[in-house]
Design a protein around this motif. Structure first.
Motif, short mmCIF file in Angstrom:
data_model
loop_
_atom_site.label_atom_id
_atom_site.label_comp_id
_atom_site.label_asym_id
_atom_site.label_seq_id
_atom_site.Cartn_x
_atom_site.Cartn_y
_atom_site.Cartn_z
N PHE A 151 32.59 57.39 23.00
CA PHE A 151 32.30 58.57 22.64
C PHE A 151 32.61 58.82 21.04
O PHE A 151 33.71 58.66 20.78
N ILE A 152 31.46 59.06 20.37
CA ILE A 152 31.63 59.30 18.88
C ILE A 152 31.52 60.89 18.73
O ILE A 152 30.46 61.32 19.10
N LEU A 153 32.55 61.31 18.25
CA LEU A 153 32.56 62.62 18.06
C LEU A 153 32.66 63.32 16.71
O LEU A 153 32.99 62.57 15.78
N ASN A 154 32.07 64.16 16.62
CA ASN A 154 32.17 65.28 15.36
C ASN A 154 33.25 66.16 15.38
O ASN A 154 33.15 67.09 16.12
N SER A 155 34.28 65.87 14.43
CA SER A 155 35.67 66.62 14.68
C SER A 155 35.67 67.62 13.39
O SER A 155 36.82 67.99 13.12
N VAL A 156 34.59 67.76 12.66
CA VAL A 156 34.81 68.53 11.34
C VAL A 156 33.80 69.90 11.46
O VAL A 156 32.55 69.68 11.89
N GLU A 157 34.49 70.82 11.24
CA GLU A 157 33.53 71.97 11.26
C GLU A 157 33.87 72.98 9.83
O GLU A 157 34.83 72.77 9.25
N TRP A 167 37.79 70.49 14.22
CA TRP A 167 37.62 71.22 15.53
C TRP A 167 36.37 70.69 16.14
O TRP A 167 35.47 70.10 15.33
N ILE A 168 36.50 70.60 17.46
CA ILE A 168 35.27 70.37 18.32
C ILE A 168 34.73 71.76 18.84
O ILE A 168 35.37 72.63 19.42
N ASP A 169 33.50 71.79 18.48
CA ASP A 169 32.78 73.24 18.60
C ASP A 169 32.24 73.31 20.01
O ASP A 169 32.44 72.17 20.96
N ASP A 170 31.81 74.67 20.65
CA ASP A 170 31.59 74.80 21.95
C ASP A 170 30.44 73.92 22.50
O ASP A 170 30.40 73.55 23.68
N GLN A 171 29.44 73.62 21.70
CA GLN A 171 28.20 73.22 22.03
C GLN A 171 28.57 71.65 22.25
O GLN A 171 28.01 71.06 23.20
N GLN A 172 29.48 70.88 21.32
CA GLN A 172 29.69 69.60 21.64
C GLN A 172 30.64 69.64 22.85
O GLN A 172 30.68 68.63 23.78
N LYS A 173 31.50 70.34 23.14
CA LYS A 173 32.49 70.45 24.24
C LYS A 173 31.61 70.70 25.77
O LYS A 173 31.88 69.86 26.51
N GLU A 174 30.61 71.19 25.66
CA GLU A 174 29.75 71.23 26.75
C GLU A 174 28.81 70.01 26.95
O GLU A 174 28.89 69.31 28.04
N TRP A 175 28.57 69.09 25.81
CA TRP A 175 27.85 68.12 25.68
C TRP A 175 28.74 66.88 26.49
O TRP A 175 28.42 66.12 27.21
N ILE A 176 30.15 67.17 26.00
CA ILE A 176 31.18 66.06 26.41
C ILE A 176 31.15 66.43 27.90
O ILE A 176 31.28 65.31 29.08
N LYS A 177 31.39 67.59 28.63
CA LYS A 177 31.46 67.69 30.01
C LYS A 177 30.32 66.97 30.79
O LYS A 177 30.34 66.32 31.79
N THR A 192 36.05 58.27 19.42
CA THR A 192 36.18 58.00 17.68
C THR A 192 36.01 59.46 17.28
O THR A 192 35.38 60.20 17.58
N THR A 193 37.22 59.73 16.44
CA THR A 193 37.18 61.07 15.75
C THR A 193 37.65 60.74 14.42
O THR A 193 38.66 60.01 14.10
N HIS A 194 36.90 61.50 13.39
CA HIS A 194 37.52 61.14 11.97
C HIS A 194 38.72 62.00 11.73
O HIS A 194 39.86 61.19 11.25
N ILE A 195 38.81 63.38 12.20
CA ILE A 195 40.07 64.00 12.17
C ILE A 195 41.03 63.59 13.35
O ILE A 195 40.52 63.85 14.51
N PRO A 196 42.15 63.16 13.23
CA PRO A 196 43.33 62.78 14.23
C PRO A 196 43.20 63.86 15.46
O PRO A 196 43.15 65.11 15.01
N PHE A 197 43.42 63.47 16.62
CA PHE A 197 43.61 64.39 17.71
C PHE A 197 45.19 64.50 17.62
O PHE A 197 45.84 65.59 17.93
N ILE A 198 45.92 63.42 17.58
CA ILE A 198 47.28 63.34 17.39
C ILE A 198 47.91 62.18 16.46
O ILE A 198 47.48 61.17 16.31
N THR A 199 48.74 62.73 15.53
CA THR A 199 49.39 62.15 14.62
C THR A 199 50.86 62.31 14.21
O THR A 199 51.24 63.84 14.40
#
Length: 299
Positions: A151-157, A167-177, A192-199
């Motif tokens: 999963f290649i994610l867009n983590s920047v808003e 941030w992961i926006d609502d549209q992308q969240k529904e797509w993940i589901k 893969t996320t540019h901005i870390p989930f956990i650090t």
């Protein structure tokens, strides 16, 4: 059931299991890939020469594919259209020297014009994330390889109060589901996320009791990770902080992949040399190492 019918059933089951195991074996052959992040490509600071040296080392290692972790260029956030356009062209030209497929992730520095305080660029057709999408494709997507799903994610808003946030926006969240609903729960998954989930960046370098703000981490990462709870999430690859880090918790590795550019082409960043992460995968297991490709800062 007659003995002959029972025998036929057993034979069919054996054939099915054998075929299934054979198919699983074929789809889970060992493979390797490189995760390279934070290139910050630019004409200055010998960055092209440095990136080409990294590419030469990756081509020598012959991974099956490359995933980038964002901040490919330096930068589109605050620059004119001409500068941003030339940097994308430069990245496209130099990255084409890689001998294997490349799957790109969008970082904050790929987003055009949102931090430009001198000129309002909002009417430009490539404003914000559209420049990345036009040049390099969708800012979030999946691909599968040898039994794994990536999963290649867009983590920047864009942040209306400042510049950008994680941030992961609502549209992308529904797509993940939707993507997860089509994914077998046993399938090994990598994100893969540019901005870390956990650090642990702030805690290690600035104080163990400090929190993280939304420019350093994805502020709603827990909501996103919760979507994967019933699936086989094994790995989260991250960029942004320019350090090499491996946080392992609840069976998931959160690996921050250092930086191709080190400290923005000014040498190593803290204790992390210029480099990239090399992953070797066998079944649903993997190991990784941080590869210092030998760049020395030039002045």
């Amino acid at each position: 059931m007659k003995p002959s019918s029972l025998l036929k059933t057993i034979v069919i089951v054996i054939i099915y299991v054998t075929s299934y195991n054979s198919a699983f074996s074929q789809s889970s052959k060992p493979f390797s890939f490189v995760f390279m992040t934070d290139i910050h490509l630019q004409p200055e600071k010998h960055a092209v020469e440095g990136f080409e040296k990294a590419i030469a080392e990756i081509n020598h290692l012959k991974p099956d594919f490359v995933i980038t972790g964002g901040d490919l260029i330096m930068d589109a956030l605050k620059q004119s259209y001409g500068r941003a356009d030339s940097l994308y062209e430069l990245y496209d030209k130099v990255s084409s020297e890689l001998n294997m497929p490349v799957h790109n992730t969008m970082g904050n520095h790929e987003i055009f014009g949102i931090c430009n305080t001198k000129t309002d660029l909002s009417q430009n057709p490539e404003y914000n994330e559209k420049m990345f999408e036009k040049r390099l494709g969708s800012s979030y997507y999946t691909f599968s390889y040898n039994g794994w799903k990536f999963f290649i994610l867009n983590s920047v808003e864009k942040d209306d109060m400042g510049c950008y946030i994680g941030w992961i926006d609502d549209q992308q969240k529904e797509w993940i589901k939707k993507e997860l609903s089509k994914t077998d729960k046993d399938t090994p998954i990598a994100i893969t996320t540019h901005i870390p989930f956990i650090t642990t960046f702030n805690q290690v370098y600035y104080g163990s009791s400090l929190g993280n703000d939304s420019s350093l981490v994805v502020a709603n990462s827990k909501d996103i990770l919760d979507l994967f709870k019933d699936h086989n999430l094994k790995l989260v690859m991250q960029g942004h902080t320019h350090i090499a880090e491996d946080v392992y918790i609840d069976g998931i590795h959160y690996i921050t992949g250092g930086a191709i550019c080190g400290a923005w082409w000014n040498g190593p960043n803290r204790n992390t040399e210029e480099g990239f992460a090399l992953f070797k995968v066998d079944g649903d297991k993997f190991n990784w190492e941080y590869v210092d490709y030998g760049w020395e800062v030039k002045k």
